[in-house]
Design a protein around this motif. Structure first.
Motif, PDB file in Angstrom:
ATOM      1  N   ILE A  49      -7.665   1.512   6.210  1.00  0.00           N
ATOM      2  CA  ILE A  49      -6.732   0.124   7.421  1.00  0.00           C
ATOM      3  C   ILE A  49      -7.244   1.685   8.642  1.00  0.00           C
ATOM      4  O   ILE A  49      -6.085   2.162   8.959  1.00  0.00           O
ATOM      5  CB  ILE A  49      -5.187   0.481   6.817  1.00  0.00           C
ATOM      6  CG1 ILE A  49      -5.357   0.276   5.224  1.00  0.00           C
ATOM      7  CG2 ILE A  49      -4.246  -0.277   7.982  1.00  0.00           C
ATOM      8  CD1 ILE A  49      -3.105  -0.026   4.605  1.00  0.00           C
TER       9      ILE A  49
ATOM     10  N   LYS B 236      -3.861   3.457  -1.132  1.00  0.00           N
ATOM     11  CA  LYS B 236      -4.485   3.261  -2.765  1.00  0.00           C
ATOM     12  C   LYS B 236      -2.876   2.104  -1.928  1.00  0.00           C
ATOM     13  O   LYS B 236      -2.138   1.740  -2.173  1.00  0.00           O
ATOM     14  CB  LYS B 236      -2.998   4.298  -3.693  1.00  0.00           C
ATOM     15  CG  LYS B 236      -4.357   5.668  -3.430  1.00  0.00           C
ATOM     16  CD  LYS B 236      -5.108   5.660  -4.290  1.00  0.00           C
ATOM     17  CE  LYS B 236      -6.497   7.176  -4.335  1.00  0.00           C
ATOM     18  NZ  LYS B 236      -7.231   6.674  -4.624  1.00  0.00           N
ATOM     19  N   ILE B 237      -3.853   1.318  -2.971  1.00  0.00           N
ATOM     20  CA  ILE B 237      -3.526  -0.172  -3.665  1.00  0.00           C
ATOM     21  C   ILE B 237      -2.150  -0.261  -4.540  1.00  0.00           C
ATOM     22  O   ILE B 237      -2.235   0.686  -5.586  1.00  0.00           O
ATOM     23  CB  ILE B 237      -4.401  -1.095  -3.899  1.00  0.00           C
ATOM     24  CG1 ILE B 237      -4.894  -1.674  -2.616  1.00  0.00           C
ATOM     25  CG2 ILE B 237      -3.264  -2.411  -3.979  1.00  0.00           C
ATOM     26  CD1 ILE B 237      -6.155  -2.689  -3.544  1.00  0.00           C
TER      27      ILE B 237
ATOM     28  N   LYS C 249      -7.526   1.792  -6.772  1.00  0.00           N
ATOM     29  CA  LYS C 249      -8.143   1.913  -5.855  1.00  0.00           C
ATOM     30  C   LYS C 249      -8.168   2.045  -4.056  1.00  0.00           C
ATOM     31  O   LYS C 249      -6.482   2.088  -4.069  1.00  0.00           O
ATOM     32  CB  LYS C 249      -7.985   0.502  -5.353  1.00  0.00           C
ATOM     33  CG  LYS C 249      -9.068  -0.815  -4.684  1.00  0.00           C
ATOM     34  CD  LYS C 249      -9.761  -1.908  -5.174  1.00  0.00           C
ATOM     35  CE  LYS C 249     -10.203  -2.148  -4.035  1.00  0.00           C
ATOM     36  NZ  LYS C 249     -11.794  -2.550  -3.612  1.00  0.00           N
ATOM     37  N   SER C 250      -8.891   2.524  -3.842  1.00  0.00           N
ATOM     38  CA  SER C 250      -8.425   3.423  -2.290  1.00  0.00           C
ATOM     39  C   SER C 250      -8.766   2.371  -1.298  1.00  0.00           C
ATOM     40  O   SER C 250     -10.175   1.711  -1.578  1.00  0.00           O
ATOM     41  CB  SER C 250      -8.967   4.091  -1.744  1.00  0.00           C
ATOM     42  OG  SER C 250      -8.443   6.005  -3.007  1.00  0.00           O
ATOM     43  N   ILE C 251      -7.835   2.190   0.287  1.00  0.00           N
ATOM     44  CA  ILE C 251      -8.268   0.975   0.662  1.00  0.00           C
ATOM     45  C   ILE C 251      -8.605   2.208   2.555  1.00  0.00           C
ATOM     46  O   ILE C 251      -7.524   3.266   2.740  1.00  0.00           O
ATOM     47  CB  ILE C 251      -6.755   0.604   0.889  1.00  0.00           C
ATOM     48  CG1 ILE C 251      -7.564  -0.249   0.008  1.00  0.00           C
ATOM     49  CG2 ILE C 251      -7.482  -0.785   2.083  1.00  0.00           C
ATOM     50  CD1 ILE C 251      -8.516  -1.316  -0.376  1.00  0.00           C
TER      51      ILE C 251
ATOM     52  N   TYR D 282       1.361  -1.211   0.344  1.00  0.00           N
ATOM     53  CA  TYR D 282      -0.070   0.248   0.020  1.00  0.00           C
ATOM     54  C   TYR D 282       0.598   0.761  -0.027  1.00  0.00           C
ATOM     55  O   TYR D 282       2.035   0.917   0.545  1.00  0.00           O
ATOM     56  CB  TYR D 282      -0.930   0.096   1.278  1.00  0.00           C
ATOM     57  CG  TYR D 282      -1.600  -1.582   1.660  1.00  0.00           C
ATOM     58  CD1 TYR D 282      -2.863  -1.128   0.803  1.00  0.00           C
ATOM     59  CD2 TYR D 282      -1.339  -2.027   2.366  1.00  0.00           C
ATOM     60  CE1 TYR D 282      -3.835  -2.235   0.638  1.00  0.00           C
ATOM     61  CE2 TYR D 282      -2.471  -3.020   2.537  1.00  0.00           C
ATOM     62  CZ  TYR D 282      -3.445  -3.107   2.216  1.00  0.00           C
ATOM     63  OH  TYR D 282      -4.547  -4.061   2.255  1.00  0.00           O
TER      64      TYR D 282
ATOM     65  N   ALA E  33      -7.818  -4.395   7.169  1.00  0.00           N
ATOM     66  CA  ALA E  33      -8.142  -2.831   5.744  1.00  0.00           C
ATOM     67  C   ALA E  33      -9.478  -3.653   5.262  1.00  0.00           C
ATOM     68  O   ALA E  33     -10.724  -4.678   4.546  1.00  0.00           O
ATOM     69  CB  ALA E  33      -7.016  -4.326   4.841  1.00  0.00           C
TER      70      ALA E  33
ATOM     71  N   VAL F 111     -11.392  -6.319   3.282  1.00  0.00           N
ATOM     72  CA  VAL F 111     -10.349  -6.434   2.567  1.00  0.00           C
ATOM     73  C   VAL F 111      -9.907  -7.803   2.669  1.00  0.00           C
ATOM     74  O   VAL F 111      -9.431  -8.744   1.925  1.00  0.00           O
ATOM     75  CB  VAL F 111      -9.765  -5.886   1.567  1.00  0.00           C
ATOM     76  CG1 VAL F 111      -8.310  -6.306   0.558  1.00  0.00           C
ATOM     77  CG2 VAL F 111     -10.986  -5.199   1.309  1.00  0.00           C
ATOM     78  N   ASN F 112      -8.600  -7.014   4.296  1.00  0.00           N
ATOM     79  CA  ASN F 112      -7.718  -8.506   4.419  1.00  0.00           C
ATOM     80  C   ASN F 112      -7.789  -7.758   6.121  1.00  0.00           C
ATOM     81  O   ASN F 112      -8.143  -6.993   6.679  1.00  0.00           O
ATOM     82  CB  ASN F 112      -6.636  -8.143   4.207  1.00  0.00           C
ATOM     83  CG  ASN F 112      -5.667  -9.171   4.363  1.00  0.00           C
ATOM     84  OD1 ASN F 112      -6.345 -10.402   4.622  1.00  0.00           O
ATOM     85  ND2 ASN F 112      -5.023  -8.908   2.819  1.00  0.00           N
TER      86      ASN F 112
ATOM     87  N   ASP G 277     -12.447  -1.639   2.072  1.00  0.00           N
ATOM     88  CA  ASP G 277     -13.171  -0.864   0.924  1.00  0.00           C
ATOM     89  C   ASP G 277     -13.217   0.649   1.618  1.00  0.00           C
ATOM     90  O   ASP G 277     -13.802   0.892   2.416  1.00  0.00           O
ATOM     91  CB  ASP G 277     -14.230  -1.323   0.335  1.00  0.00           C
ATOM     92  CG  ASP G 277     -13.755  -2.533  -0.874  1.00  0.00           C
ATOM     93  OD1 ASP G 277     -12.538  -2.667  -0.959  1.00  0.00           O
ATOM     94  OD2 ASP G 277     -15.005  -3.369  -1.067  1.00  0.00           O
ATOM     95  N   TYR G 278     -12.549   1.182   0.862  1.00  0.00           N
ATOM     96  CA  TYR G 278     -12.846   3.112   0.772  1.00  0.00           C
ATOM     97  C   TYR G 278     -14.072   3.290   0.254  1.00  0.00           C
ATOM     98  O   TYR G 278     -14.812   3.474  -0.036  1.00  0.00           O
ATOM     99  CB  TYR G 278     -11.281   3.595   0.592  1.00  0.00           C
ATOM    100  CG  TYR G 278     -12.277   5.346   0.991  1.00  0.00           C
ATOM    101  CD1 TYR G 278     -11.507   5.647   2.527  1.00  0.00           C
ATOM    102  CD2 TYR G 278     -12.346   6.324   0.036  1.00  0.00           C
ATOM    103  CE1 TYR G 278     -12.277   7.339   2.657  1.00  0.00           C
ATOM    104  CE2 TYR G 278     -12.056   7.306   0.690  1.00  0.00           C
ATOM    105  CZ  TYR G 278     -11.916   7.971   1.530  1.00  0.00           C
ATOM    106  OH  TYR G 278     -12.440   9.273   2.247  1.00  0.00           O
TER     107      TYR G 278
END
Length: 116
Positions: free
Chosen positions: A49, A38-39, A45-47, A20, A98, A84-85, A100-101
């Protein structure tokens, strides 16, 4: 990432975190800090955390965090943010989720409704 400074030397970051690009801290709550990232493999894709605060008892992961993980793994709905994780930093046993934003949260919508 643990000190609230999202931009740091990537060589000091855990291996899982190096996938990330950290943008910055976007929130803080009772149970932890939330960072926008961001990945690297998909910059569009925004994440979000979430780093859980350490258990007050110092005995590992808090029961609240475990409940949150278990519920989010079971829920799949368009109105619930997707987990997500789950990551654990082995150095200090800190827990990260983690997601999805989502640009807005329920508190923001609630505040908006009350104001209008």
């Amino acid at each position: 990432m643990g000190d609230g400074n999202a931009r740091g030397n990537s060589s000091n970051r855990p291996e899982w975190l190096q996938q990330y690009d950290l943008i910055g801290k976007i929130g803080e709550g009772t149970y932890g800090l939330v960072f926008l990232a961001k990945i690297k493999a998909n910059r569009s894709k925004s994440i979000a955390i979430k780093k859980f605060k350490q258990s007050k008892d110092g005995d590992g992961v808090s029961p609240t965090a475990i409940r949150e993980i278990m519920l989010l793994r079971e829920i799949s709905h368009e109105n619930v943010v997707k987990l997500v994780n789950v990551h654990i930093n082995q150095a200090d046993m800190s827990l990260y989720l983690a997601f999805d934003y989502a640009e807005h949260d329920l508190y923001g919508f609630y505040s908006y409704i009350l104001a209008h």
